[in-house]
Design a protein around this motif. Sequence first.
Motif, PDB file in Angstrom:
ATOM      1  N   ASP A   3      -5.093   8.588   2.019  1.00  0.00           N
ATOM      2  CA  ASP A   3      -4.002   8.871   2.946  1.00  0.00           C
ATOM      3  C   ASP A   3      -4.336   8.394   4.347  1.00  0.00           C
ATOM      4  N   VAL A  13       4.635   7.620   6.137  1.00  0.00           N
ATOM      5  CA  VAL A  13       4.523   8.892   5.438  1.00  0.00           C
ATOM      6  C   VAL A  13       5.827   9.651   5.622  1.00  0.00           C
ATOM      7  N   ARG A  14       6.409  10.112   4.533  1.00  0.00           N
ATOM      8  CA  ARG A  14       7.674  10.827   4.621  1.00  0.00           C
ATOM      9  C   ARG A  14       7.472  12.181   5.288  1.00  0.00           C
ATOM     10  N   GLN A  15       8.475  12.590   6.081  1.00  0.00           N
ATOM     11  CA  GLN A  15       8.375  13.872   6.769  1.00  0.00           C
ATOM     12  C   GLN A  15       8.210  15.016   5.789  1.00  0.00           C
ATOM     13  N   GLU A  17       6.603  15.056   3.059  1.00  0.00           N
ATOM     14  CA  GLU A  17       5.210  15.138   2.640  1.00  0.00           C
ATOM     15  C   GLU A  17       4.354  15.785   3.724  1.00  0.00           C
ATOM     16  N   ALA A  20       4.948  19.497   3.857  1.00  0.00           N
ATOM     17  CA  ALA A  20       4.426  20.202   2.682  1.00  0.00           C
ATOM     18  C   ALA A  20       2.964  20.594   2.853  1.00  0.00           C
ATOM     19  N   GLY A  21       2.309  20.027   3.860  1.00  0.00           N
ATOM     20  CA  GLY A  21       0.904  20.345   4.089  1.00  0.00           C
ATOM     21  C   GLY A  21       0.725  21.679   4.788  1.00  0.00           C
ATOM     22  N   TYR A  86       0.204  14.754  10.652  1.00  0.00           N
ATOM     23  CA  TYR A  86       0.181  13.560   9.815  1.00  0.00           C
ATOM     24  C   TYR A  86      -1.253  13.298   9.364  1.00  0.00           C
TER      25      TYR A  86
END
Length: 219
Positions: A3, A13-15, A17, A20-21, A86
Amino acid sequence: LVDRAATAVGWQVRQAEVLAGAPDTDEWLVAGRSDVREDRIEVRRVWLRGRTTGEWALVLSFAAYQQSLDDSFVPGTVVPADLHRYPGRALRALVGSPLVAPGAVAPDAADAFAVTVVEACAEIGRAVAAEPWIERYPAIVRATPARLDGRWVLGDHTGSLPLVGDVRGRATLLAASAGEPLTVTVEWTPHGVVPLTVHLADRALDVGPRADPSFVGAA
């Protein structure tokens, strides 16, 4: 590691994703704001610093012609928030949930993070060494604006940093200083540092570059 490498080479990177962290939860000092036109888009950078962790974070917003920039974060306030970072070394983060109220005014909160000029240079140097392509990085310094060798600088007993940016920001910085040291959030660029926020004992002065009101719409 995959990543981080993908982000470094520009992989989007999709928002969803990012959100989701696991969040980075803290009370965030809104250290400074800076608006810059990039082609046909106005970009607002808001630099946040966690009061518990001391870590920096960057929240971006974008506006095309007659669109509005995000005014949720007010320089000099402290906001409790969940930030989702991110991947990689970049400081960029997304706010996990909408802010329901403005942050509490805390003009002296920046003093806990204020460093000397040489310490600020060391922080910036470590950031550039880790990510050589960055063009902007924040710092909070305790210094005095002064004239040196024909140009304006922020200086203390350890050294000086050249001041760049618009005249309005420098003029407000000079007036607030009255020749005495003060705490300032600056944004490092390869050409010098841009003053963003002057942190006084009773208030914070937002002096960073601001978007052209004829381009962006009202919030």
